[in-house]
Design a protein around this motif. Structure first.
Motif, PDB file in Angstrom:
ATOM      1  N   MET A  56       6.989   9.951   2.297  1.00 21.09           N
ATOM      2  CA  MET A  56       6.616   8.532   2.157  1.00 21.09           C
ATOM      3  C   MET A  56       7.831   7.700   1.762  1.00 21.09           C
ATOM      4  O   MET A  56       8.046   6.603   2.286  1.00 21.09           O
ATOM      5  N   SER A  57       8.638   8.238   0.849  1.00 26.16           N
ATOM      6  CA  SER A  57       9.824   7.506   0.394  1.00 26.16           C
ATOM      7  C   SER A  57      10.788   7.287   1.553  1.00 26.16           C
ATOM      8  O   SER A  57      11.346   6.198   1.712  1.00 26.16           O
ATOM      9  N   ALA A  58      10.987   8.338   2.352  1.00 23.06           N
ATOM     10  CA  ALA A  58      11.906   8.241   3.486  1.00 23.06           C
ATOM     11  C   ALA A  58      11.402   7.199   4.485  1.00 23.06           C
ATOM     12  O   ALA A  58      12.174   6.395   5.009  1.00 23.06           O
ATOM     13  N   ARG A  59      10.091   7.219   4.735  1.00 31.08           N
ATOM     14  CA  ARG A  59       9.530   6.290   5.709  1.00 31.08           C
ATOM     15  C   ARG A  59       9.716   4.838   5.258  1.00 31.08           C
ATOM     16  O   ARG A  59      10.126   3.975   6.026  1.00 31.08           O
ATOM     17  N   LEU A  75      12.285   2.505  -7.062  1.00 34.45           N
ATOM     18  CA  LEU A  75      11.093   3.353  -7.033  1.00 34.45           C
ATOM     19  C   LEU A  75      11.196   4.386  -5.913  1.00 34.45           C
ATOM     20  O   LEU A  75      10.959   5.576  -6.121  1.00 34.45           O
ATOM     21  N   VAL A  76      11.580   3.905  -4.735  1.00 34.51           N
ATOM     22  CA  VAL A  76      11.618   4.789  -3.567  1.00 34.51           C
ATOM     23  C   VAL A  76      12.612   5.928  -3.788  1.00 34.51           C
ATOM     24  O   VAL A  76      12.316   7.095  -3.510  1.00 34.51           O
ATOM     25  N   MET A  77      13.816   5.596  -4.316  1.00 30.94           N
ATOM     26  CA  MET A  77      14.821   6.627  -4.533  1.00 30.94           C
ATOM     27  C   MET A  77      14.459   7.483  -5.750  1.00 30.94           C
ATOM     28  O   MET A  77      14.632   8.700  -5.746  1.00 30.94           O
ATOM     29  N   GLY A  78      13.966   6.826  -6.786  1.00 33.67           N
ATOM     30  CA  GLY A  78      13.629   7.539  -8.027  1.00 33.67           C
ATOM     31  C   GLY A  78      12.443   8.466  -7.834  1.00 33.67           C
ATOM     32  O   GLY A  78      12.336   9.500  -8.501  1.00 33.67           O
ATOM     33  N   ALA A  79      11.545   8.096  -6.918  1.00 33.41           N
ATOM     34  CA  ALA A  79      10.346   8.909  -6.690  1.00 33.41           C
ATOM     35  C   ALA A  79      10.731  10.324  -6.279  1.00 33.41           C
ATOM     36  O   ALA A  79      10.083  11.305  -6.667  1.00 33.41           O
ATOM     37  N   ASN A 119       0.822  -1.215   0.000  1.00 37.71           N
ATOM     38  CA  ASN A 119       0.000   0.000   0.000  1.00 37.71           C
ATOM     39  C   ASN A 119       0.851   1.258   0.000  1.00 37.71           C
ATOM     40  O   ASN A 119       0.530   2.231  -0.677  1.00 37.71           O
ATOM     41  N   GLN A 120       1.930   1.215   0.780  1.00 37.92           N
ATOM     42  CA  GLN A 120       2.801   2.396   0.863  1.00 37.92           C
ATOM     43  C   GLN A 120       3.456   2.686  -0.481  1.00 37.92           C
ATOM     44  O   GLN A 120       3.535   3.833  -0.900  1.00 37.92           O
ATOM     45  N   LEU A 121       3.930   1.613  -1.135  1.00 37.77           N
ATOM     46  CA  LEU A 121       4.543   1.801  -2.465  1.00 37.77           C
ATOM     47  C   LEU A 121       3.515   2.360  -3.439  1.00 37.77           C
ATOM     48  O   LEU A 121       3.811   3.248  -4.239  1.00 37.77           O
ATOM     49  N   ALA A 122       2.298   1.845  -3.364  1.00 40.49           N
ATOM     50  CA  ALA A 122       1.227   2.330  -4.246  1.00 40.49           C
ATOM     51  C   ALA A 122       0.940   3.805  -3.962  1.00 40.49           C
ATOM     52  O   ALA A 122       0.671   4.580  -4.889  1.00 40.49           O
ATOM     53  N   SER A 123       1.025   4.197  -2.699  1.00 36.71           N
ATOM     54  CA  SER A 123       0.757   5.599  -2.345  1.00 36.71           C
ATOM     55  C   SER A 123       1.779   6.536  -2.972  1.00 36.71           C
ATOM     56  O   SER A 123       1.435   7.643  -3.396  1.00 36.71           O
TER      57      SER A 123
END
Lengths: 215, 215
Positions: free
Chosen positions: A62-65, A79-83, A7-11
């Motif tokens: 969100m990415s940091a979390r 994804l998290v870093m690229g976001a 869910n977090q990734l989707a957010s």
């Protein structure tokens, strides 16, 4: 925990898609304001930028979390870093729309662009609107084949930017130095808008394929 | 493991400081090339940008690796995520120096700026060089009081940019539309350079204090 993580990734992705959506509205609004010397629309674009900035901060949070709590790997990590980079680009695209709207406000009630350039800026607005719509599509679908499609709009923006120089520097230009500078800067904002859209799409390709990010 | 981790965090910081260093060299080179119509220096600035782009990618890679393997928290987490944004800004500052150098190459062997604006661009180059030196200092020392000092250089860049408009739009401007556009874009590159430097410093403050990032 896993479900929560998904869910977090989707957010994050939803945040980026929302940003693309709002940036699309902003560039369409800015173009309308420019073509019709419409101060009310220009003000809406300027005020609307705050929400884009907020989303930028939310995506980073969100990415940091996720990075801290979930230790993502491979595609998820990219994804998290690229976001964060994508959000930066989208936020900058919003700023460029605001630059255009502020130019309308600065010159109001005078027109911001001479009549003979309305068609050029209308085409720029159309290409910019299309390219950010594609950016949103690429982010939400992760269909990297769509990215190729974006190149044609980016090329159109580059071509229109070059053509505008020819108009402004021709013997027939009768609007003086200030108008020449105005339209050159405006044109540059659209051209940079396209560059940022392309860089977001390349980032998605990097996330999906893991191939090195082509600048 | 912990020692290794501390080294990795230090490496990210070193990468950012190296970027600030190279960006400083680039803007000084670009300004020299501009003031002296020196093609060789312009080419050096253009070629040197590749190393800045590489460092940008390296900082992202290091940040991603740490985020994935070490699950950093608090200040460290803010550093890891913030480093990506800082590297983006520094890379963009390098691009702006390249834009200036490319303008020199485009107009060579003709001068890129009229004699009467040399002093203005010399001052812009000086302020830009000072502001990026301060950026490097803030990153390496994390002394956030230095950030206040940067404001005066950023204000100087904004003021010089506004003054240039007055010159270009005055009755006495005798260099035509093309030169007016050239110097306006060049001036804008310096002004944007300052904005990015300030945004990097603000990011450091956010990392150190944890206070919300002021855009």
């Amino acid at each position: 925990m896993r479900e929560d993580y998904t869910n977090q990734l989707a957010s994050i992705n939803e945040g980026l898609v929302s940003m693309a959506d709002l940036v699309g509205k902003a560039i369409r609004g800015a173009t309308d304001a420019l073509l019709e010397d419409d101060l009310a629309i220009a003000e809406q674009v300027i005020a609307g930028d705050e929400r884009i900035n907020e989303l930028n901060a939310e995506v980073e949070e969100m990415s940091a979390r996720i990075a801290a709590l979930q230790a993502p790997v491979a595609t998820d990590l990219r994804l998290v870093m690229g976001a964060i980079r994508m959000a930066t680009s989208l936020e900058r695209m919003g700023d460029l729309a605001v630059h255009i709207a502020k130019q309308v406000r600065l010159r109001y009630p005078n027109p911001s662009i001479p009549a003979e350039l309305k068609d050029t800026f209308s085409q720029m607005g159309e290409a910019a609107s299309q390219i950010v719509a594609q950016t949103g599509e690429v982010i939400s679908s992760r269909d990297t084949t769509l990215a190729d499609n974006m190149k044609k709009y980016d090329d159109a923006l580059d071509r229109l930017h070059r053509e505008l120089f020819t108009v402004v520097l021709s013997e027939n230009w009768s609007h003086g130095v200030e108008a020449a500078i105005d339209v050159t800067l405006l044109s540059r904002f659209y051209e940079r808008f396209g560059d940022h859209a392309v860089s977001v799409a390349r980032r998605v390709i990097h996330i999906v394929t893991g191939e090195p990010y082509a600048k």
